[in-house]
Enzyme design. Structure first.
Site, mmCIF file in Angstrom:
data_model
loop_
_atom_site.group_PDB
_atom_site.id
_atom_site.type_symbol
_atom_site.label_atom_id
_atom_site.label_comp_id
_atom_site.label_asym_id
_atom_site.label_seq_id
_atom_site.Cartn_x
_atom_site.Cartn_y
_atom_site.Cartn_z
ATOM 1 N N GLY A 31 10.573 -55.430 -8.805
ATOM 2 C CA GLY A 31 10.643 -54.642 -10.038
ATOM 3 C C GLY A 31 11.270 -55.729 -10.861
ATOM 4 O O GLY A 31 12.284 -55.645 -11.731
ATOM 5 N N SER A 67 5.378 -58.796 -11.097
ATOM 6 C CA SER A 67 3.815 -57.996 -11.245
ATOM 7 C C SER A 67 3.307 -57.369 -12.597
ATOM 8 O O SER A 67 2.348 -58.024 -12.990
ATOM 9 C CB SER A 67 3.558 -56.973 -10.175
ATOM 10 O OG SER A 67 2.306 -56.305 -10.323
ATOM 11 N N THR A 68 4.178 -56.432 -12.780
ATOM 12 C CA THR A 68 3.543 -55.934 -14.275
ATOM 13 C C THR A 68 3.146 -56.559 -15.419
ATOM 14 O O THR A 68 2.411 -56.521 -16.019
ATOM 15 C CB THR A 68 4.329 -54.732 -14.702
ATOM 16 O OG1 THR A 68 4.480 -53.935 -13.499
ATOM 17 C CG2 THR A 68 3.730 -53.996 -15.751
ATOM 18 N N ASP A 121 1.632 -57.553 -0.523
ATOM 19 C CA ASP A 121 2.925 -56.775 -0.972
ATOM 20 C C ASP A 121 2.489 -55.265 -0.528
ATOM 21 O O ASP A 121 1.455 -54.759 -0.466
ATOM 22 C CB ASP A 121 2.675 -56.802 -2.562
ATOM 23 C CG ASP A 121 3.784 -56.354 -3.251
ATOM 24 O OD1 ASP A 121 4.970 -56.412 -2.676
ATOM 25 O OD2 ASP A 121 3.887 -56.158 -4.491
ATOM 26 N N HIS A 169 9.548 -50.721 -10.033
ATOM 27 C CA HIS A 169 8.436 -51.268 -10.531
ATOM 28 C C HIS A 169 8.030 -50.677 -11.938
ATOM 29 O O HIS A 169 8.074 -49.675 -12.403
ATOM 30 C CB HIS A 169 7.247 -50.860 -9.286
ATOM 31 C CG HIS A 169 7.545 -51.386 -7.903
ATOM 32 N ND1 HIS A 169 7.834 -50.461 -6.955
ATOM 33 C CD2 HIS A 169 7.615 -52.432 -7.534
ATOM 34 C CE1 HIS A 169 8.125 -51.470 -5.948
ATOM 35 N NE2 HIS A 169 8.068 -52.674 -6.198
ATOM 36 N N GLY A 170 7.270 -51.561 -12.423
ATOM 37 C CA GLY A 170 6.759 -51.080 -13.874
ATOM 38 C C GLY A 170 7.672 -51.511 -15.106
ATOM 39 O O GLY A 170 8.867 -52.167 -14.884
ATOM 40 N N SER A 221 -1.641 -57.184 -3.980
ATOM 41 C CA SER A 221 -1.544 -55.741 -3.522
ATOM 42 C C SER A 221 -2.528 -55.367 -2.785
ATOM 43 O O SER A 221 -3.575 -56.026 -2.851
ATOM 44 C CB SER A 221 -1.607 -54.707 -4.980
ATOM 45 O OG SER A 221 -2.705 -54.753 -5.331
ATOM 46 N N ASN A 249 10.049 -60.679 -7.354
ATOM 47 C CA ASN A 249 8.945 -60.112 -7.587
ATOM 48 C C ASN A 249 8.350 -59.701 -9.070
ATOM 49 O O ASN A 249 9.156 -59.113 -9.545
ATOM 50 C CB ASN A 249 8.465 -58.674 -6.820
ATOM 51 C CG ASN A 249 8.394 -59.016 -5.345
ATOM 52 O OD1 ASN A 249 8.599 -59.836 -4.826
ATOM 53 N ND2 ASN A 249 8.312 -57.680 -4.590
HETATM 54 P P1 13P Z 1 7.193 -55.395 -11.524
HETATM 55 O O1 13P Z 1 5.786 -54.653 -11.537
HETATM 56 O O2 13P Z 1 8.225 -54.383 -11.860
HETATM 57 O O3 13P Z 1 7.101 -56.761 -11.812
HETATM 58 O O4 13P Z 1 7.591 -55.336 -9.889
HETATM 59 C C1 13P Z 1 6.735 -56.158 -9.031
HETATM 60 C C2 13P Z 1 6.999 -55.662 -7.646
HETATM 61 O O5 13P Z 1 8.331 -55.667 -7.267
HETATM 62 C C3 13P Z 1 5.999 -55.743 -6.595
HETATM 63 O O6 13P Z 1 6.196 -55.467 -5.397
#
Ligand code: 13P
Length: 287
Positions: free
Chosen positions: A210, A233-234, A82, A181-182, A50, A231
């Site tokens: 997401g 991330s969370t 990202d 996302h999240g 990020s 992707n």
């Molecule tokens: P999440 O955090 O929901 O996994 O999404 C990640 C994302 O799309 C990063 O750009």
């Protein structure tokens, strides 16, 4: 191996009905967990960062972790930026050795998003770096980007075609298709038909944003329809914090930080394994 270009990885995955995981790294240990997991499974992977994380550590430091770990791996590893809205950071990352970048102009009016994306496309093409662009409004929070409930907006099909025509060699395209996302608060309403039409009409690999909280069926359905980059991330950030904190809370050894770093690494790697494995097997109809 040296860092790899993202586009050939994604084109190859798309042709086989598979996807490559793109995991948002936080530090050296989280990068190690991602690359070790991919290496163990024998699959390519994208380490993505990020904008906030790049600004925290500095682009050169981040690039050095990823390059060092990729060097010891026999699997393809790409380094991607990202959701970046500022051109200066994109240029800093390219200078530091990033193999792919995302320009996120999705909050801009369409014409401005297209104009700024194509200008960045021109210099990324000249630099031999892959570009990801976004249209529509993907819900939730990612870094400093917040799209509140009710403000999400699916990508407009005709606008997607205009983007693809203007940037035919875009590395990966991110139209909003109903994911967020999240952590999901309810069942996501994924616009599979829209995804189908965009993927077929543009021929571009599609990015599934997401990923945290989607079911195996939802992943398979999206991958089968053309999402070649998924992707995550969370969940990785949660595992990064919990993997260290939960073990320390149970067993406090203030003089032994490596014990907790190893627990953190194992938590992240174990958690990623089923997802990387699922994506590499592909979606419905995969060969
Ligand atoms: P999440 O955090 O929901 O996994 O999404 C990640 C994302 O799309 C990063 O750009």
């Amino acid at each position: 191996m040296p860092l790899t270009q993202m586009s050939p990885m994604l084109r190859s995955a798309l042709a086989k009905g598979r996807a490559v995981a793109a995991v948002n790294i936080i530090d050296f240990n989280s990068t190690r967990a991602v690359i070790d997991c991919a290496r163990e499974l024998g699959v390519p992977v994208i380490t993505q960062v990020s904008t906030k994380t790049v600004k925290h550590w500095g682009a050169k430091s981040v690039a050095s972790w990823v390059k060092t770990l990729a060097q010891d791996s026999d699997q393809d590893v790409a380094l991607h930026l990202d959701h970046c809205t500022d051109e200066a950071t994109i240029r800093t990352c390219i200078d530091a050795g990033w193999t792919a970048v995302m320009f996120d102009g999705s909050k801009l009016p369409f014409a401005e998003n297209l104009a700024r994306s194509t200008a960045i496309y021109d210099f990324t093409q000249a630099a031999g770096v892959d570009l990801e662009c976004e249209i529509g409004a993907i819900g939730g929070v990612e870094d400093d980007k917040v799209v509140k409930d009710g403000e999400e907006m699916l990508a407009n099909f005709d606008e997607c075609l205009e983007f693809a025509r203007a940037m035919p060699r875009m590395g990966v395209f991110a139209p909003a298709i109903g994911t967020a996302h999240g952590f999901y608060k309810g069942e996501p309403k994924i616009a599979y038909d829209l995804l189908d039409r965009i993927a077929k009409a543009t021929g571009l690999p599609i990015a599934l944003h997401g990923g945290t909280g989607l079911t195996d069926d939802q992943f398979r359905n999206c991958i089968w329809r053309g999402c070649a980059k998924v992707n995550l991330s969370t969940m990785h950030k949660r595992d990064f914090i919990e993997g260290f904190g939960a073990v320390y809370a149970r067993d406090r050894r203030p003089g032994e930080p490596l014990v907790y770093l190893e627990a953190q690494h194992k938590t992240m790697r174990d958690s990623l394994r089923p997802f990387l494995s699922l994506f590499s097997l592909g979606g419905k109809g995969a060969a």
